[in-house]
Motif scaffolding. Structure first.
Motif, mmCIF file in Angstrom:
data_model
loop_
_atom_site.group_PDB
_atom_site.id
_atom_site.type_symbol
_atom_site.label_atom_id
_atom_site.label_comp_id
_atom_site.label_asym_id
_atom_site.label_seq_id
_atom_site.Cartn_x
_atom_site.Cartn_y
_atom_site.Cartn_z
ATOM 1 N N TYR A 158 45.473 15.012 132.892
ATOM 2 C CA TYR A 158 46.099 15.195 131.609
ATOM 3 C C TYR A 158 47.359 16.114 131.749
ATOM 4 O O TYR A 158 47.609 16.882 132.666
ATOM 5 N N HIS A 206 45.257 19.177 134.294
ATOM 6 C CA HIS A 206 43.744 19.199 134.574
ATOM 7 C C HIS A 206 43.250 17.611 135.058
ATOM 8 O O HIS A 206 43.611 16.647 134.190
ATOM 9 N N GLU A 261 27.662 9.950 123.342
ATOM 10 C CA GLU A 261 26.973 11.108 123.303
ATOM 11 C C GLU A 261 26.213 10.682 121.568
ATOM 12 O O GLU A 261 26.353 11.577 120.574
ATOM 13 N N HIS A 312 24.232 13.591 128.188
ATOM 14 C CA HIS A 312 23.992 14.715 128.990
ATOM 15 C C HIS A 312 22.286 15.054 129.291
ATOM 16 O O HIS A 312 21.820 15.900 129.556
ATOM 17 N N PRO A 339 27.027 16.459 132.767
ATOM 18 C CA PRO A 339 27.230 17.510 132.077
ATOM 19 C C PRO A 339 28.312 17.870 131.373
ATOM 20 O O PRO A 339 29.153 16.968 131.632
ATOM 21 N N ASN A 340 28.489 18.887 130.429
ATOM 22 C CA ASN A 340 29.681 18.888 129.446
ATOM 23 C C ASN A 340 30.790 19.200 130.614
ATOM 24 O O ASN A 340 30.666 19.568 131.551
ATOM 25 N N GLY A 341 32.004 18.300 130.239
ATOM 26 C CA GLY A 341 33.118 18.679 130.970
ATOM 27 C C GLY A 341 33.351 17.619 132.147
ATOM 28 O O GLY A 341 34.369 17.512 132.765
ATOM 29 N N ALA A 342 32.222 16.729 132.380
ATOM 30 C CA ALA A 342 32.262 16.044 133.469
ATOM 31 C C ALA A 342 33.044 14.770 133.671
ATOM 32 O O ALA A 342 33.534 14.311 134.653
ATOM 33 N N GLY A 343 33.479 14.600 132.398
ATOM 34 C CA GLY A 343 34.747 13.347 132.233
ATOM 35 C C GLY A 343 34.126 12.287 131.360
ATOM 36 O O GLY A 343 34.765 10.953 131.604
ATOM 37 N N LYS A 344 32.840 12.144 130.951
ATOM 38 C CA LYS A 344 32.364 10.900 130.217
ATOM 39 C C LYS A 344 33.251 10.610 128.996
ATOM 40 O O LYS A 344 33.677 9.158 129.223
ATOM 41 N N THR A 345 33.766 11.211 128.335
ATOM 42 C CA THR A 345 34.422 10.799 127.133
ATOM 43 C C THR A 345 35.867 10.252 127.572
ATOM 44 O O THR A 345 36.387 9.520 127.216
ATOM 45 N N THR A 346 36.367 10.981 128.724
ATOM 46 C CA THR A 346 37.772 10.533 129.350
ATOM 47 C C THR A 346 37.559 8.975 129.763
ATOM 48 O O THR A 346 38.484 8.117 129.353
ATOM 49 N N ALA A 387 40.957 15.253 135.137
ATOM 50 C CA ALA A 387 39.268 14.865 134.692
ATOM 51 C C ALA A 387 38.475 13.821 135.249
ATOM 52 O O ALA A 387 37.438 13.709 135.108
ATOM 53 N N GLN A 427 32.068 10.428 119.654
ATOM 54 C CA GLN A 427 31.494 11.413 119.490
ATOM 55 C C GLN A 427 31.374 12.189 118.000
ATOM 56 O O GLN A 427 30.397 12.717 117.564
HETATM 57 P P1 ATP Z 1 31.176 16.563 126.840
HETATM 58 O O1 ATP Z 1 29.931 16.188 127.316
HETATM 59 O O2 ATP Z 1 31.498 18.143 126.724
HETATM 60 O O3 ATP Z 1 31.851 15.845 125.734
HETATM 61 P P2 ATP Z 1 32.843 14.979 128.842
HETATM 62 O O4 ATP Z 1 31.775 14.745 130.017
HETATM 63 O O5 ATP Z 1 32.742 13.882 127.685
HETATM 64 O O6 ATP Z 1 32.174 16.402 128.172
HETATM 65 P P3 ATP Z 1 35.736 15.028 128.621
HETATM 66 O O7 ATP Z 1 35.776 15.368 127.322
HETATM 67 O O8 ATP Z 1 35.913 13.774 129.384
HETATM 68 O O9 ATP Z 1 34.151 15.283 129.173
HETATM 69 O O10 ATP Z 1 36.303 16.240 129.489
HETATM 70 C C1 ATP Z 1 36.539 16.244 130.767
HETATM 71 C C2 ATP Z 1 37.662 17.509 131.250
HETATM 72 O O11 ATP Z 1 38.933 17.239 130.685
HETATM 73 C C3 ATP Z 1 37.288 18.629 130.591
HETATM 74 O O12 ATP Z 1 37.467 19.620 131.325
HETATM 75 C C4 ATP Z 1 38.242 18.942 129.411
HETATM 76 O O13 ATP Z 1 38.255 20.264 129.087
HETATM 77 C C5 ATP Z 1 39.196 18.033 129.866
HETATM 78 N N1 ATP Z 1 40.110 17.626 128.874
HETATM 79 C C6 ATP Z 1 39.410 16.603 127.763
HETATM 80 N N2 ATP Z 1 40.510 16.390 127.196
HETATM 81 C C7 ATP Z 1 41.635 16.757 127.236
HETATM 82 C C8 ATP Z 1 43.013 16.940 126.890
HETATM 83 N N3 ATP Z 1 43.388 16.037 125.852
HETATM 84 N N4 ATP Z 1 43.769 17.668 127.666
HETATM 85 C C9 ATP Z 1 43.442 18.381 128.664
HETATM 86 N N5 ATP Z 1 42.311 18.411 129.262
HETATM 87 C C10 ATP Z 1 41.183 17.707 128.784
#
Ligand code: ATP
Length: 235
Positions: free
Chosen positions: A14, A18, A160, A192, A39-46, A20, A85
């Motif tokens: 990003y 960061h 999710e 998760h 887990p939270n923040g793993a990168g699933k949504t990305t 991701a 989500q």
């Molecule tokens: P969750 O289960 O909490 O939704 P996730 O597995 O879907 O988490 P992501 O939302 O893909 O995880 O985020 C992965 C990492 O990228 C996290 O550390 C998040 O803080 C970071 N992140 C997500 N979107 C952005 C953004 N637009 N700018 C900077 N960092 C981001």
């Protein structure tokens, strides 16, 4: 087996710096339910957002069918449905006009019989005249799924789908997703909850700190989850 989604060497850093996702490779087979577990923040949504073309990858390629998500975005968009989500819950419109409008956005000819089928399957038919804002959280979630299916996509992404949902509704959602697969829709969901992945998926990909660390048939993965090391990575 036919590969319907191919992810090759996808990375995402990003603007904040960061990282991701790191060099993710993944194949999704037509007709399967694939769970991305992490887990939270793993990168699933990305990862889901990159596959659906709403976030650009920093590296790598994604194709859906024979189409490249970047170069053929408009065509690919017609083949996929995304349930994000976050719910958008501000609808003054009725359920019926919402799904009809959503279908129209994709330039599809009206097909009331198909929309009726979808609403019935999602137990929304009796609520078709209700305004979305008047519905319960669970019903709103169903409307989001109906919207995502309105243009008859081949692949449905659920980010999710049961986060914050009570146990009963979670079971209903599982049932509903299995029903969609019976219709031939390929389903990719993020979660998760280990038990959710186990309950719903044919195959499970485990993602941790932006890397897919394991992709297995469900039963093989459940055996490996007995290993302490893997459990630690999922926390
Ligand atoms: P969750 O289960 O909490 O939704 P996730 O597995 O879907 O988490 P992501 O939302 O893909 O995880 O985020 C992965 C990492 O990228 C996290 O550390 C998040 O803080 C970071 N992140 C997500 N979107 C952005 C953004 N637009 N700018 C900077 N960092 C981001």
């Amino acid at each position: 087996m036919t590969t319907v989604v191919n992810v090759s060497g996808v990375g995402k850093t990003y603007a904040s710096g960061h990282c991701a996702l790191r060099s993710v490779d993944l194949d999704i087979q037509r007709g399967e339910i694939f769970a991305l577990l992490g887990p939270n923040g793993a990168g699933k949504t990305t990862l889901i957002s990159i596959i659906c073309g709403i976030v650009n990858a920093s590296a790598g390629t994604v194709s859906v069918g024979d189409l490249d998500i970047v170069n053929d975005f408009r065509k690919v968009r017609g083949q996929i449905g995304l349930v994000p989500q976050e719910l958008s819950t501000d609808g003054f419109e009725s359920v019926w006009s919402t799904v009809k409008f959503s279908r129209g956005l994709f330039g599809k000819a009206p097909n009331p019989a198909y929309l009726e089928q979808i609403l019935r399957q999602l137990s929304l038919w009796d609520k078709r005249h209700a305004r979305i804002m008047e519905l319960s959280g669970g019903m709103k979630r169903r409307v989001m799924i109906a919207k995502a299916l309105s243009h008859e996509p081949d692949v449905l992404f659920l980010d999710e789908p049961t986060a914050g949902v009570d146990v009963e509704l979670r079971r209903d959602m599982w049932e509903m997703v299995r029903g969609l697969r019976e219709r031939g829709v390929t389903i990719i969901l993020t979660t998760h909850y280990i038990e959710e992945a186990e309950e719903m998926a044919d195959r499970i990909g485990v993602i941790s700190k932006g890397e897919i660390i394991l992709v297995e048939e469900k039963h093989a993965l459940m055996d490996k989850l007995g290993q302490k090391q893997l459990r630690l990575q999922l926390q």
